[in-house]
Design a protein around this motif. Structure first.
Motif, PDB file in Angstrom:
ATOM      1  N   GLU A   8       0.833  -1.214   0.000  1.00  0.00           N
ATOM      2  CA  GLU A   8       0.000   0.000   0.000  1.00  0.00           C
ATOM      3  C   GLU A   8       0.859   1.253   0.000  1.00  0.00           C
ATOM      4  O   GLU A   8       0.541   2.227  -0.688  1.00  0.00           O
ATOM      5  CB  GLU A   8      -0.943  -0.009   1.204  1.00  0.00           C
ATOM      6  CG  GLU A   8      -2.045  -1.042   1.082  1.00  0.00           C
ATOM      7  CD  GLU A   8      -2.846  -1.218   2.366  1.00  0.00           C
ATOM      8  OE1 GLU A   8      -2.479  -0.641   3.422  1.00  0.00           O
ATOM      9  OE2 GLU A   8      -3.848  -1.953   2.312  1.00  0.00           O
ATOM     10  N   PHE A  12       0.854   4.042  -2.946  1.00  0.00           N
ATOM     11  CA  PHE A  12       0.644   5.465  -2.650  1.00  0.00           C
ATOM     12  C   PHE A  12       1.765   6.295  -3.260  1.00  0.00           C
ATOM     13  O   PHE A  12       1.519   7.311  -3.909  1.00  0.00           O
ATOM     14  CB  PHE A  12       0.558   5.667  -1.131  1.00  0.00           C
ATOM     15  CG  PHE A  12       0.257   7.076  -0.701  1.00  0.00           C
ATOM     16  CD1 PHE A  12      -0.797   7.793  -1.245  1.00  0.00           C
ATOM     17  CD2 PHE A  12       1.013   7.673   0.291  1.00  0.00           C
ATOM     18  CE1 PHE A  12      -1.084   9.084  -0.823  1.00  0.00           C
ATOM     19  CE2 PHE A  12       0.737   8.967   0.725  1.00  0.00           C
ATOM     20  CZ  PHE A  12      -0.318   9.680   0.159  1.00  0.00           C
ATOM     21  N   ARG A 132      -3.355   9.174   2.783  1.00  0.00           N
ATOM     22  CA  ARG A 132      -3.955   7.856   2.605  1.00  0.00           C
ATOM     23  C   ARG A 132      -3.619   7.041   3.850  1.00  0.00           C
ATOM     24  O   ARG A 132      -2.447   6.776   4.110  1.00  0.00           O
ATOM     25  CB  ARG A 132      -3.434   7.168   1.353  1.00  0.00           C
ATOM     26  CG  ARG A 132      -4.147   5.834   1.101  1.00  0.00           C
ATOM     27  CD  ARG A 132      -3.695   5.137  -0.161  1.00  0.00           C
ATOM     28  NE  ARG A 132      -4.018   5.922  -1.332  1.00  0.00           N
ATOM     29  CZ  ARG A 132      -3.518   5.660  -2.550  1.00  0.00           C
ATOM     30  NH1 ARG A 132      -2.695   4.643  -2.731  1.00  0.00           N
ATOM     31  NH2 ARG A 132      -3.844   6.410  -3.569  1.00  0.00           N
TER      32      ARG A 132
END
Length: 157
Positions: A8, A12, A132
């Motif tokens: 992740e 990002f 995020r």
């Protein structure tokens, strides 16, 4: 860090960096994310990796970059001089991305304000701040540009 959170984080980074084929990138990163960035910029792009802001300055006399990203580099939360020294490494339209995470007891707002303040004091213009999860990405542009015209060109008028 779990495998999923690492994936992740890299996703990002790729989203905010928007490094397309042919882009030149300076990665201030001690981890493996730069290899994924290199795949995105392809054979006509270039990625140089420095493990610290201090080592990034070694490129100052030789190269300029379309994108510089600093991933989890504590200096850019506190050292205005270190941040300012990155400006000469950017092309005129270059982007500096400082990506950091909120640690225990921190929130993303605090992280984004801390990083933004250091960059602004270093002479950068803050273009955008993206979040995020617990990650924050601050996009900064070198202060030598204003409304699409370099200050040097504006002084010639």
């Amino acid at each position: 860090m779990t495998e999923r959170s690492h994936i992740e984080d890299v996703e990002f980074l790729l989203d905010v960096l928007d490094a397309r084929p042919g882009t030149s990138v300076l990665a201030i990163d001690a981890g493996p994310a730069s290899a994924v960035v290199a795949e995105n910029v392809g054979p006509h792009g270039r990625v140089r990796v420095a493990p610290s802001v201090t080592r990034a300055h070694e490129f100052a006399q030789r190269e300029k970059f379309d994108r510089i990203y600093a991933l989890d580099i504590p200096d850019l939360r506190e050292d205005t001089a270190a941040a300012a020294a990155l400006a000469p490494l950017l092309t005129d339209d270059g982007q500096l991305w400082v990506i950091d995470g909120a640690g225990p007891g921190e929130d993303t707002g605090t992280v984004s304000m801390t990083v933004s303040t250091v960059l602004a004091r270093a002479g950068f213009a803050i273009v955008d701040i993206l979040e995020r999860g617990s990650r924050v990405a601050v996009w900064a542009a070198a202060g030598r540009r204003h409304h699409g015209v370099t200050h040097d060109a504006a002084c010639l008028r």
